[in-house]
Design a protein around this motif. Structure first.
Motif, PDB file in Angstrom:
ATOM      1  N   ALA A  80       0.855  -1.188   0.000  1.00  0.00           N
ATOM      2  CA  ALA A  80       0.000   0.000   0.000  1.00  0.00           C
ATOM      3  C   ALA A  80       0.887   1.232   0.000  1.00  0.00           C
ATOM      4  N   PRO A  81       0.456   2.321  -0.625  1.00  0.00           N
ATOM      5  CA  PRO A  81       1.231   3.556  -0.579  1.00  0.00           C
ATOM      6  C   PRO A  81       1.453   3.986   0.875  1.00  0.00           C
ATOM      7  N   GLY A  82       2.713   4.177   1.252  1.00  0.00           N
ATOM      8  CA  GLY A  82       3.046   4.515   2.635  1.00  0.00           C
ATOM      9  C   GLY A  82       3.674   3.373   3.392  1.00  0.00           C
ATOM     10  N   CYS A  83       3.634   2.162   2.822  1.00  0.00           N
ATOM     11  CA  CYS A  83       4.224   0.985   3.467  1.00  0.00           C
ATOM     12  C   CYS A  83       5.604   0.703   2.873  1.00  0.00           C
ATOM     13  N   GLU A  84       6.515   0.318   3.736  1.00  0.00           N
ATOM     14  CA  GLU A  84       7.834  -0.156   3.321  1.00  0.00           C
ATOM     15  C   GLU A  84       8.163  -1.359   4.195  1.00  0.00           C
ATOM     16  N   GLY A  85       8.115  -2.561   3.611  1.00  0.00           N
ATOM     17  CA  GLY A  85       8.292  -3.759   4.420  1.00  0.00           C
ATOM     18  C   GLY A  85       7.230  -3.800   5.510  1.00  0.00           C
ATOM     19  N   PRO A  86       7.608  -4.131   6.751  1.00  0.00           N
ATOM     20  CA  PRO A  86       6.621  -4.192   7.826  1.00  0.00           C
ATOM     21  C   PRO A  86       6.328  -2.842   8.467  1.00  0.00           C
ATOM     22  N   ARG A  87       6.657  -1.755   7.787  1.00  0.00           N
ATOM     23  CA  ARG A  87       6.452  -0.410   8.321  1.00  0.00           C
ATOM     24  C   ARG A  87       5.319   0.287   7.561  1.00  0.00           C
ATOM     25  N   TYR A  88       4.686   1.238   8.222  1.00  0.00           N
ATOM     26  CA  TYR A  88       3.565   1.948   7.593  1.00  0.00           C
ATOM     27  C   TYR A  88       3.533   3.391   8.063  1.00  0.00           C
ATOM     28  N   ARG A  89       2.720   4.170   7.429  1.00  0.00           N
ATOM     29  CA  ARG A  89       2.531   5.578   7.776  1.00  0.00           C
ATOM     30  C   ARG A  89       1.045   5.885   7.894  1.00  0.00           C
ATOM     31  N   SER A  90       0.753   7.069   8.367  1.00  0.00           N
ATOM     32  CA  SER A  90      -0.612   7.591   8.311  1.00  0.00           C
ATOM     33  C   SER A  90      -0.676   8.658   7.231  1.00  0.00           C
ATOM     34  N   VAL A  91      -1.793   8.693   6.536  1.00  0.00           N
ATOM     35  CA  VAL A  91      -2.030   9.699   5.502  1.00  0.00           C
ATOM     36  C   VAL A  91      -2.841  10.828   6.124  1.00  0.00           C
ATOM     37  N   ILE A  92      -2.350  12.037   6.015  1.00  0.00           N
ATOM     38  CA  ILE A  92      -3.072  13.198   6.541  1.00  0.00           C
ATOM     39  C   ILE A  92      -4.057  13.662   5.473  1.00  0.00           C
ATOM     40  N   VAL A  93      -5.320  13.711   5.849  1.00  0.00           N
ATOM     41  CA  VAL A  93      -6.374  14.054   4.898  1.00  0.00           C
ATOM     42  C   VAL A  93      -7.199  15.225   5.420  1.00  0.00           C
ATOM     43  N   ALA A  98     -12.288  22.100   3.384  1.00  0.00           N
ATOM     44  CA  ALA A  98     -11.083  22.657   3.999  1.00  0.00           C
ATOM     45  C   ALA A  98     -10.003  22.900   2.957  1.00  0.00           C
ATOM     46  N   TRP A  99      -9.882  21.969   2.012  1.00  0.00           N
ATOM     47  CA  TRP A  99      -8.910  22.131   0.933  1.00  0.00           C
ATOM     48  C   TRP A  99      -9.194  23.404   0.128  1.00  0.00           C
ATOM     49  N   ARG A 100     -10.443  23.592  -0.216  1.00  0.00           N
ATOM     50  CA  ARG A 100     -10.802  24.779  -1.000  1.00  0.00           C
ATOM     51  C   ARG A 100     -10.533  26.068  -0.231  1.00  0.00           C
ATOM     52  N   ASN A 101     -10.562  25.968   1.108  1.00  0.00           N
ATOM     53  CA  ASN A 101     -10.313  27.141   1.946  1.00  0.00           C
ATOM     54  C   ASN A 101      -8.841  27.301   2.305  1.00  0.00           C
ATOM     55  N   ARG A 113     -10.820  21.837  12.746  1.00  0.00           N
ATOM     56  CA  ARG A 113     -11.379  20.777  13.596  1.00  0.00           C
ATOM     57  C   ARG A 113     -10.758  19.440  13.198  1.00  0.00           C
ATOM     58  N   ALA A 114     -10.137  18.780  14.157  1.00  0.00           N
ATOM     59  CA  ALA A 114      -9.530  17.477  13.889  1.00  0.00           C
ATOM     60  C   ALA A 114     -10.483  16.361  14.295  1.00  0.00           C
ATOM     61  N   ALA A 115     -10.311  15.218  13.627  1.00  0.00           N
ATOM     62  CA  ALA A 115     -11.038  14.001  14.007  1.00  0.00           C
ATOM     63  C   ALA A 115     -10.020  12.863  14.040  1.00  0.00           C
ATOM     64  N   ALA A 116     -10.163  11.966  15.010  1.00  0.00           N
ATOM     65  CA  ALA A 116      -9.253  10.827  15.130  1.00  0.00           C
ATOM     66  C   ALA A 116     -10.027   9.633  15.632  1.00  0.00           C
ATOM     67  N   THR A 154     -13.909   8.520  10.865  1.00  0.00           N
ATOM     68  CA  THR A 154     -13.208   9.791  10.676  1.00  0.00           C
ATOM     69  C   THR A 154     -13.421  10.310   9.259  1.00  0.00           C
ATOM     70  N   LEU A 155     -13.293   9.429   8.279  1.00  0.00           N
ATOM     71  CA  LEU A 155     -13.504   9.833   6.884  1.00  0.00           C
ATOM     72  C   LEU A 155     -14.946  10.272   6.650  1.00  0.00           C
ATOM     73  N   ARG A 156     -15.898   9.591   7.284  1.00  0.00           N
ATOM     74  CA  ARG A 156     -17.298  10.011   7.153  1.00  0.00           C
ATOM     75  C   ARG A 156     -17.496  11.406   7.749  1.00  0.00           C
ATOM     76  N   ALA A 157     -16.846  11.676   8.877  1.00  0.00           N
ATOM     77  CA  ALA A 157     -16.971  12.992   9.508  1.00  0.00           C
ATOM     78  C   ALA A 157     -16.402  14.086   8.605  1.00  0.00           C
ATOM     79  N   LEU A 158     -15.292  13.801   7.953  1.00  0.00           N
ATOM     80  CA  LEU A 158     -14.714  14.773   7.023  1.00  0.00           C
ATOM     81  C   LEU A 158     -15.638  14.985   5.832  1.00  0.00           C
ATOM     82  N   ALA A 159     -16.167  13.893   5.293  1.00  0.00           N
ATOM     83  CA  ALA A 159     -17.052  13.999   4.134  1.00  0.00           C
ATOM     84  C   ALA A 159     -18.317  14.781   4.457  1.00  0.00           C
ATOM     85  N   ALA A 160     -18.806  14.639   5.701  1.00  0.00           N
ATOM     86  CA  ALA A 160     -20.019  15.350   6.125  1.00  0.00           C
ATOM     87  C   ALA A 160     -19.729  16.772   6.594  1.00  0.00           C
ATOM     88  N   GLN A 161     -18.453  17.158   6.558  1.00  0.00           N
ATOM     89  CA  GLN A 161     -18.005  18.479   7.013  1.00  0.00           C
ATOM     90  C   GLN A 161     -18.256  18.691   8.499  1.00  0.00           C
TER      91      GLN A 161
END
Length: 265
Positions: A80-93, A98-101, A113-116, A154-161
């Motif tokens: 997956a994008p962000g993985c290297e061997g047994p390592r991974y990252r988080s994608v900041i979205v 918010a992007w348009r602003n 406003r953050a969501a986690a 979290t993704l649903r919360a972002l999509a719903a603004q």
């Protein structure tokens, strides 16, 4: 931890059944039940003295004492994008709004406003806290933080603004994208966190060394049983890390604290 859709749940369950069969073939019949997901709080499940195999997050493993109560079996390797061997990252979205602003960088998310997913998640909380710490300068960075219960939520919360920014496990994100998860149409990726060891597979301390090695071999056998299933799960195999590898999770947490940012805020 990656039962992101019912289809993925079924595929993981099939892999576990194959693992149990391979383990029984090597070590003799055992009375083993495979559950779709544990009920109630997860820490008691992970600390169960009869636990043959489960998956946890690196944060509770290292930071909440689970390392003392369970033993490390293996760490999955994902494609997956962000993985290297047994390592991974988080994608900041961020949300499209918010992007348009102007929220096209993490620094530009100040005051949003953050969501986690949860307060004990490395991917959703700890990795994001580490990324924000040098920007926060010992002060609150976000206007609010909402705990959603899962990366999908979290993704649903972002999509719903209902929120503006969050950090999503890159494996979860890739699996949801494969599944055509509709809220992804309403978010934008603006960066990634630093990498860390992936989510560990654990067993009870009561499992002896010979059983532990047989279990590791059984995982490899189960993975090889169905290449098509492995592709659907984006699973390339399993690495055998040492428990000390997960000290990185603590290092990232301490680094944020030393910069005056001990909690996501």
């Amino acid at each position: 931890m990656y039962n992101v859709t019912p289809h993925h749940t079924a595929r993981w369950r099939a892999l576990l059944h194959d693992c149990v069969k391979a383990f029984a073939d090597a070590r003799g019949p055992r009375e083993v039940s495979v559950i779709a997901s544990p009920e109630g709080a997860l820490l008691p499940h992970w600390r169960d003295a009869n636990l043959l195999l489960s998956q946890t997050c690196g944060f509770p493993y290292r930071m909440l004492g689970l390392e003392r109560d369970a033993q490390l079996v293996a760490t999955p390797i994902f494609e997956a994008p962000g993985c290297e061997g047994p390592r991974y990252r988080s994608v900041i979205v961020v949300s499209n709004a918010a992007w348009r602003n102007g929220a096209t960088t993490l620094e530009a998310c100040r005051g949003l406003r953050a969501a986690a997913n949860s307060i004990d998640s490395h991917s959703g909380m700890n990795a994001l806290r580490h990324a924000v710490a040098p920007l926060a300068q010992s002060r609150p960075f976000f206007s609010s933080v909402t705990w959603t219960g899962s990366h999908a939520a979290t993704l649903r919360a972002l999509a719903a603004q209902d929120a503006d920014v969050g950090a999503i496990d890159c494996v979860t994100l890739a699996l949801l994208r494969d599944a055509g998860f509709e809220p992804l149409r309403h978010v934008r990726e603006i960066g990634m966190t630093v990498d860390a060891p992936g989510l560990p597979l654990i067993a009870a301390k009561s499992l002896d060394d010979s059983d532990l090695e047989a279990l590791r071999d059984a995982l490899d056998t189960a993975h090889a049983t169905s290449p098509a299933r492995a592709r659907e799960l984006r699973l390339r195999g399993f690495a055998r890390l040492t428990p000390g590898a997960y000290a990185e999770i603590e290092t990232l947490a301490l680094a944020a604290g030393e910069q005056g940012y001990p909690e996501l805020r």
